[in-house]
Design a protein around this motif. Structure first.
Motif, PDB file in Angstrom:
ATOM      1  N   ASN A  73      -0.146   4.873   1.708  1.00 24.93           N
ATOM      2  CA  ASN A  73      -0.998   3.833   1.172  1.00 24.93           C
ATOM      3  C   ASN A  73      -0.700   3.283  -0.051  1.00 24.93           C
ATOM      4  OD1 ASN A  73      -3.322   2.547   0.608  1.00 24.93           O
ATOM      5  ND2 ASN A  73      -4.526   4.177  -0.313  1.00 24.93           N
ATOM      6  N   PRO A  74       0.327   2.042   0.211  1.00 25.05           N
ATOM      7  CA  PRO A  74       0.510   1.123  -0.775  1.00 25.05           C
ATOM      8  C   PRO A  74      -0.402   0.547  -1.641  1.00 25.05           C
ATOM      9  CG  PRO A  74       0.802  -0.106   1.213  1.00 25.05           C
ATOM     10  CD  PRO A  74       0.393   1.209   1.609  1.00 25.05           C
ATOM     11  N   ASP A  75      -1.507   0.600  -1.449  1.00 19.12           N
ATOM     12  CA  ASP A  75      -2.763   0.133  -2.235  1.00 19.12           C
ATOM     13  C   ASP A  75      -3.031   1.254  -3.365  1.00 19.12           C
ATOM     14  OD1 ASP A  75      -2.841  -2.407  -0.976  1.00 19.12           O
ATOM     15  OD2 ASP A  75      -4.209  -1.518   0.553  1.00 19.12           O
ATOM     16  N   ASP A  76      -2.762   2.347  -3.083  1.00 21.47           N
ATOM     17  CA  ASP A  76      -3.023   3.403  -4.073  1.00 21.47           C
ATOM     18  C   ASP A  76      -1.912   3.348  -5.283  1.00 21.47           C
ATOM     19  OD1 ASP A  76      -3.569   5.532  -5.754  1.00 21.47           O
ATOM     20  OD2 ASP A  76      -3.228   6.933  -4.141  1.00 21.47           O
TER      21      ASP A  76
ATOM     22  N   ARG B  20      13.183  10.990  12.583  1.00 21.12           N
ATOM     23  CA  ARG B  20      11.798  10.433  12.138  1.00 21.12           C
ATOM     24  C   ARG B  20      11.920   9.003  11.549  1.00 21.12           C
ATOM     25  NH1 ARG B  20       6.983  12.917  11.029  1.00 21.12           N
ATOM     26  NH2 ARG B  20       7.603  14.247  12.861  1.00 21.12           N
ATOM     27  N   CYS B  21      11.230   7.942  12.030  1.00 18.23           N
ATOM     28  CA  CYS B  21      11.215   6.873  11.300  1.00 18.23           C
ATOM     29  C   CYS B  21      10.030   6.275  10.367  1.00 18.23           C
ATOM     30  CB  CYS B  21      11.294   5.605  12.429  1.00 18.23           C
ATOM     31  SG  CYS B  21      12.565   5.856  13.907  1.00 18.23           S
ATOM     32  N   PHE B  22      10.357   5.813   9.356  1.00 14.90           N
ATOM     33  CA  PHE B  22       9.262   5.424   8.374  1.00 14.90           C
ATOM     34  C   PHE B  22       9.523   4.267   7.789  1.00 14.90           C
ATOM     35  CE2 PHE B  22      12.767   7.700   6.277  1.00 14.90           C
ATOM     36  CZ  PHE B  22      12.579   7.149   4.803  1.00 14.90           C
ATOM     37  N   VAL B  23       8.415   3.675   6.993  1.00 15.55           N
ATOM     38  CA  VAL B  23       8.179   2.723   6.277  1.00 15.55           C
ATOM     39  C   VAL B  23       8.352   3.237   4.654  1.00 15.55           C
ATOM     40  CG1 VAL B  23       6.916   0.583   5.665  1.00 15.55           C
ATOM     41  CG2 VAL B  23       7.086   1.054   7.874  1.00 15.55           C
ATOM     42  N   THR B  24       9.131   2.248   3.877  1.00 19.11           N
ATOM     43  CA  THR B  24       8.986   2.384   2.409  1.00 19.11           C
ATOM     44  C   THR B  24       8.322   1.072   1.710  1.00 19.11           C
ATOM     45  OG1 THR B  24      10.864   3.758   2.400  1.00 19.11           O
ATOM     46  CG2 THR B  24      10.009   2.702   0.339  1.00 19.11           C
ATOM     47  N   HIS B  25       7.199   0.959   1.120  1.00 16.85           N
ATOM     48  CA  HIS B  25       6.465  -0.029   0.822  1.00 16.85           C
ATOM     49  C   HIS B  25       6.959  -0.380  -0.614  1.00 16.85           C
ATOM     50  CE1 HIS B  25       3.590   0.175   4.176  1.00 16.85           C
ATOM     51  NE2 HIS B  25       3.366   1.347   3.908  1.00 16.85           N
ATOM     52  N   GLY B  26       6.906  -1.558  -0.892  1.00 13.77           N
ATOM     53  CA  GLY B  26       7.155  -2.026  -2.240  1.00 13.77           C
ATOM     54  C   GLY B  26       8.578  -1.816  -2.719  1.00 13.77           C
ATOM     55  N   THR B  27       9.500  -2.498  -2.411  1.00 16.10           N
ATOM     56  CA  THR B  27      10.860  -2.388  -2.753  1.00 16.10           C
ATOM     57  C   THR B  27      11.525  -3.673  -3.241  1.00 16.10           C
ATOM     58  OG1 THR B  27      11.646  -2.837  -0.712  1.00 16.10           O
ATOM     59  CG2 THR B  27      11.332  -0.572  -1.055  1.00 16.10           C
TER      60      THR B  27
ATOM     61  N   VAL C 255       6.092 -11.604  -3.345  1.00 11.89           N
ATOM     62  CA  VAL C 255       5.834 -11.656  -1.745  1.00 11.89           C
ATOM     63  C   VAL C 255       7.026 -10.808  -0.957  1.00 11.89           C
ATOM     64  CG1 VAL C 255       6.042 -13.139   0.430  1.00 11.89           C
ATOM     65  CG2 VAL C 255       5.023 -13.955  -1.764  1.00 11.89           C
ATOM     66  N   VAL C 256       8.015 -10.663  -1.352  1.00  7.74           N
ATOM     67  CA  VAL C 256       9.236  -9.947  -0.593  1.00  7.74           C
ATOM     68  C   VAL C 256       8.870  -8.463  -1.132  1.00  7.74           C
ATOM     69  CG1 VAL C 256      11.461  -9.188  -0.744  1.00  7.74           C
ATOM     70  CG2 VAL C 256      10.918 -11.661  -1.246  1.00  7.74           C
ATOM     71  N   ASN C 257       8.130  -8.015  -1.995  1.00 10.85           N
ATOM     72  CA  ASN C 257       7.918  -6.594  -2.287  1.00 10.85           C
ATOM     73  C   ASN C 257       7.411  -6.005  -1.070  1.00 10.85           C
ATOM     74  OD1 ASN C 257       7.593  -4.509  -4.241  1.00 10.85           O
ATOM     75  ND2 ASN C 257       5.620  -4.763  -4.554  1.00 10.85           N
ATOM     76  N   ASN C 258       6.428  -6.581  -0.450  1.00 10.36           N
ATOM     77  CA  ASN C 258       5.899  -5.821   0.615  1.00 10.36           C
ATOM     78  C   ASN C 258       6.126  -6.625   2.137  1.00 10.36           C
ATOM     79  OD1 ASN C 258       4.771  -3.286  -0.041  1.00 10.36           O
ATOM     80  ND2 ASN C 258       3.327  -4.591  -1.338  1.00 10.36           N
ATOM     81  N   GLY C 259       6.976  -7.599   2.087  1.00  5.41           N
ATOM     82  CA  GLY C 259       7.387  -8.507   3.170  1.00  5.41           C
ATOM     83  C   GLY C 259       8.249  -7.508   4.142  1.00  5.41           C
ATOM     84  N   PRO C 260       8.507  -8.082   5.378  1.00  9.30           N
ATOM     85  CA  PRO C 260       9.301  -7.536   6.312  1.00  9.30           C
ATOM     86  C   PRO C 260      10.926  -7.418   6.120  1.00  9.30           C
ATOM     87  CG  PRO C 260       8.774  -9.621   7.091  1.00  9.30           C
ATOM     88  CD  PRO C 260       7.981  -9.343   5.974  1.00  9.30           C
ATOM     89  N   ILE C 261      11.230  -8.107   5.147  1.00 10.69           N
ATOM     90  CA  ILE C 261      12.775  -8.327   4.726  1.00 10.69           C
ATOM     91  C   ILE C 261      13.120  -7.452   3.457  1.00 10.69           C
ATOM     92  CG2 ILE C 261      13.156 -10.384   5.947  1.00 10.69           C
ATOM     93  CD1 ILE C 261      12.946 -11.801   3.383  1.00 10.69           C
ATOM     94  N   GLY C 262      12.116  -6.702   2.957  1.00 14.38           N
ATOM     95  CA  GLY C 262      12.403  -5.958   1.914  1.00 14.38           C
ATOM     96  C   GLY C 262      13.364  -4.865   1.936  1.00 14.38           C
TER      97      GLY C 262
END
Length: 391
Positions: A186-189, A247-254, A282-289
């Motif tokens: 939950n990147p909003d936390d 396992r595939c996963f997403v890392t938010h905020g990079t 914008v890049v922080n949580n965008g698809p190209i981070g």
């Protein structure tokens, strides 16, 4: 009348080989078949003294100003695509070393070049250092996740270049991690204390030294939490489903490095409020981070600050060939502290140059590009990698 000798040709290179007993981490072509695509750029009157080999872990560099200009003035260039073109979500750095080894062998044995110079630009810099260190003295026998890898047959290059470079993908990404994110699901936390993009209540630039130190510590801690989870998840998957489970996963905020908002941190000539990928917020949580999409094994090989071996501070002392380190003074990707790490780490004869005003890509910067070219040519001649270039 146009002088055709001053036009360079771009010829596609296709390299295919097999890797038995490997789990598939690229799309199509069968489990064991590996296909690499590169571009050989040279003028018809260029010599076969030396070729510059550009390779980035995931990008193909043949459209960038620097390699094209080198080819235009008569220095042959080979731009190499790895088995992971334009997609690093499953990339294993050790496998990219194997790919680079095939290109270097091809450059010498098929294209007939006497000297091979590794041209490490940006993310290709730590890759080239890792490659050269293992080619000179192979010590790595497995990936960080434990899969065996054979690096014993890599041909060493004759010299190495480090240009607009960071010292490790894991380091530059860790220094870009959003330290405010407390919950990976939950990147909003967020911890408001570290939320540098909260314009109302967050910390404001310029930042105090104590805040930056605390922020950096939290970034490392976050990276280590993901690494611990990756190891634990891999172990559980292996027990329940066998050795090849992933396992595939997403890392938010990079893209939340305080440097991009506060140019007094690791200062150079960059412009505050922007980075090489655009607006940092914008890049922080965008698809190209950086590291946005990953697998467990790829995280450990590429992005883990403790486990990734593609680290110039670790591999650099094993590089004994001549080296040149070129920093772009207005670089908004690779900051001066990384340049210092690279230069201090390399074990052979070396020199460092700083290109005033240059941004990361030399886009729209003909003067800075020309000065960089002149610097490279002088170094190649001084190290006897290049006798001369055509008129």
């Amino acid at each position: 009348m146009t002088d055709n000798k001053k036009k360079f040709t771009t010829s596609p290179i296709l390299i295919a080989f097999k890797e038995e007993n490997q789990s598939r981490d690229t799309y199509g072509g069968g489990v064991a078949n590996i296909v690499l695509q590169g571009m050989h750029m040279r003028r018809p009157d260029a010599t076969n003294d030396t070729i510059l080999v550009f390779m980035h872990p995931t990008a193909t560099l043949d459209t960038l100003p620097l390699p094209r200009e080198l080819a235009r003035i008569g220095v042959p260039v080979l731009c190499c695509g790895s088995r992971y073109p334009h997609n690093d979500s499953a990339l294993i750095m050790e496998k990219v070393l194997v790919d680079l080894g095939h290109y270097i062998k091809y450059a010498r044995e098929r294209l007939g070049y006497k000297n091979v110079v590794l041209a490490g630009w940006s993310g290709g810099a730590s890759l080239s250092v890792y490659y050269q260190a293992q080619a000179e003295n192979p010590t790595v026998i497995a990936t960080p996740s434990g899969e065996p890898v054979d690096l014993s047959g890599l041909q060493p290059a004759d010299a190495i270049m480090q240009m607009a470079a960071h010292s490790a993908r894991a380091r530059i990404m860790t220094e870009s991690m959003d330290a405010s994110i407390r919950n990976e699901l939950n990147p909003d936390d967020k911890d408001p204390k570290f939320d540098i993009y909260d314009e109302k209540n967050g910390p404001r630039a310029p930042y105090e030294a104590g805040f930056v130190e605390e922020y950096r510590n939290e970034q490392v801690a976050r990276n280590r939490r993901i690494t611990t989870w990756a190891f634990e998840t891999l172990e559980r998957l292996k027990k329940n489903g066998g050795p090849d489970q992933e396992r595939c996963f997403v890392t938010h905020g990079t893209m939340a490095d305080p440097r991009w908002l506060d140019p007094s941190i690791d200062p150079n000539e960059r412009i505050a409020g922007q980075c090489y990928l655009g607006v940092p917020a914008v890049v922080n949580n965008g698809p190209i981070g950086l590291a946005r999409f990953a697998t467990l094994r790829s995280w450990l090989s590429q992005w883990s600050i403790d486990e990734s071996k593609a680290n110039t501070a670790l591999q650099g002392p094993g590089v004994t060939v001549p080296a040149i380190v070129i920093a772009n003074a207005a670089d908004d990707c690779c900051p001066p502290s990384h340049t210092d790490t690279i230069f201090q780490s390399l074990g052979g004869p070396k020199e460092k140059h700083i290109i005033s005003g240059a941004n990361h890509y030399y886009i729209g910067q003909r003067d800075q590009l020309n000065f960089t070219i002149e610097t490279i040519i002088t170094w190649l001649k001084n190290t006897r990698m290049l006798k001369g270039i055509p008129d």
